[in-house]
Write a protein that holds these residues in place. Structure first.
Motif, PDB file in Angstrom:
ATOM      1  N   ILE A 151      -2.886 -10.422  -8.055  1.00 14.93           N
ATOM      2  CA  ILE A 151      -1.430 -10.320  -7.993  1.00 14.93           C
ATOM      3  C   ILE A 151      -0.955 -10.321  -6.551  1.00 14.93           C
ATOM      4  N   LYS A 152      -1.656  -9.606  -5.661  1.00 18.21           N
ATOM      5  CA  LYS A 152      -1.286  -9.578  -4.246  1.00 18.21           C
ATOM      6  C   LYS A 152      -1.438 -10.953  -3.603  1.00 18.21           C
ATOM      7  N   ILE A 153      -2.430 -11.718  -4.014  1.00 19.43           N
ATOM      8  CA  ILE A 153      -2.611 -13.072  -3.480  1.00 19.43           C
ATOM      9  C   ILE A 153      -1.460 -13.968  -3.935  1.00 19.43           C
ATOM     10  N   PRO A 160       5.393 -14.472   1.487  1.00 18.73           N
ATOM     11  CA  PRO A 160       4.398 -13.972   2.439  1.00 18.73           C
ATOM     12  C   PRO A 160       4.720 -12.604   3.063  1.00 18.73           C
ATOM     13  N   PRO A 161       5.970 -12.338   3.510  1.00 16.49           N
ATOM     14  CA  PRO A 161       6.224 -11.019   4.094  1.00 16.49           C
ATOM     15  C   PRO A 161       6.022  -9.864   3.096  1.00 16.49           C
ATOM     16  N   LEU A 162       6.350 -10.093   1.845  1.00 19.85           N
ATOM     17  CA  LEU A 162       6.138  -9.052   0.840  1.00 19.85           C
ATOM     18  C   LEU A 162       4.652  -8.794   0.628  1.00 19.85           C
ATOM     19  N   GLY A 163       3.856  -9.843   0.640  1.00 18.48           N
ATOM     20  CA  GLY A 163       2.412  -9.673   0.506  1.00 18.48           C
ATOM     21  C   GLY A 163       1.824  -8.874   1.654  1.00 18.48           C
ATOM     22  N   VAL A 164       2.295  -9.128   2.875  1.00 23.75           N
ATOM     23  CA  VAL A 164       1.815  -8.378   4.035  1.00 23.75           C
ATOM     24  C   VAL A 164       2.304  -6.937   3.952  1.00 23.75           C
ATOM     25  N   PHE A 165       3.549  -6.738   3.525  1.00 22.70           N
ATOM     26  CA  PHE A 165       4.083  -5.388   3.392  1.00 22.70           C
ATOM     27  C   PHE A 165       3.277  -4.568   2.391  1.00 22.70           C
ATOM     28  N   LEU A 166       2.905  -5.170   1.278  1.00 27.72           N
ATOM     29  CA  LEU A 166       2.118  -4.454   0.269  1.00 27.72           C
ATOM     30  C   LEU A 166       0.727  -4.094   0.788  1.00 27.72           C
ATOM     31  N   HIS A 171      -1.026 -16.652   7.369  1.00 31.51           N
ATOM     32  CA  HIS A 171      -1.151 -15.319   7.972  1.00 31.51           C
ATOM     33  C   HIS A 171      -1.241 -14.241   6.891  1.00 31.51           C
ATOM     34  N   ALA A 172      -0.433 -14.351   5.847  1.00 32.23           N
ATOM     35  CA  ALA A 172      -0.458 -13.357   4.769  1.00 32.23           C
ATOM     36  C   ALA A 172      -1.820 -13.338   4.075  1.00 32.23           C
ATOM     37  N   LEU A 173      -2.376 -14.502   3.809  1.00 34.51           N
ATOM     38  CA  LEU A 173      -3.694 -14.554   3.165  1.00 34.51           C
ATOM     39  C   LEU A 173      -4.785 -14.044   4.105  1.00 34.51           C
TER      40      LEU A 173
END
Length: 65
Positions: free
Chosen positions: A9-11, A18-24, A49-51
């Protein structure tokens, strides 16, 4: 160690927003600001960057276990 449901789910979130994924993964900090900048400059660099952040800190957490 296999991916869990929350990892998948995070991926997906990291690819869509992307910013939400990094925030989580990291919370509100330098990684989030860098990702916001990269996403504004170009959506693809923000996704990469998020991945990267997700993968790097996931591996760091697993090596500590």
């Amino acid at each position: 160690m296999p991916l869990t449901g929350s990892d998948i789910i995070k991926i997906v979130i990291a690819v869509i927003l992307p910013p939400l994924g990094v925030f989580l993964e990291r919370g509100c900090g330098a990684d989030l600001l860098i990702n916001i900048l990269l996403t504004v400059l170009g959506y693809i660099p923000g996704i990469i960057h998020a991945l990267y952040v997700k993968s790097y800190y996931q591996n760091a957490r697993r090596s500590m276990d």
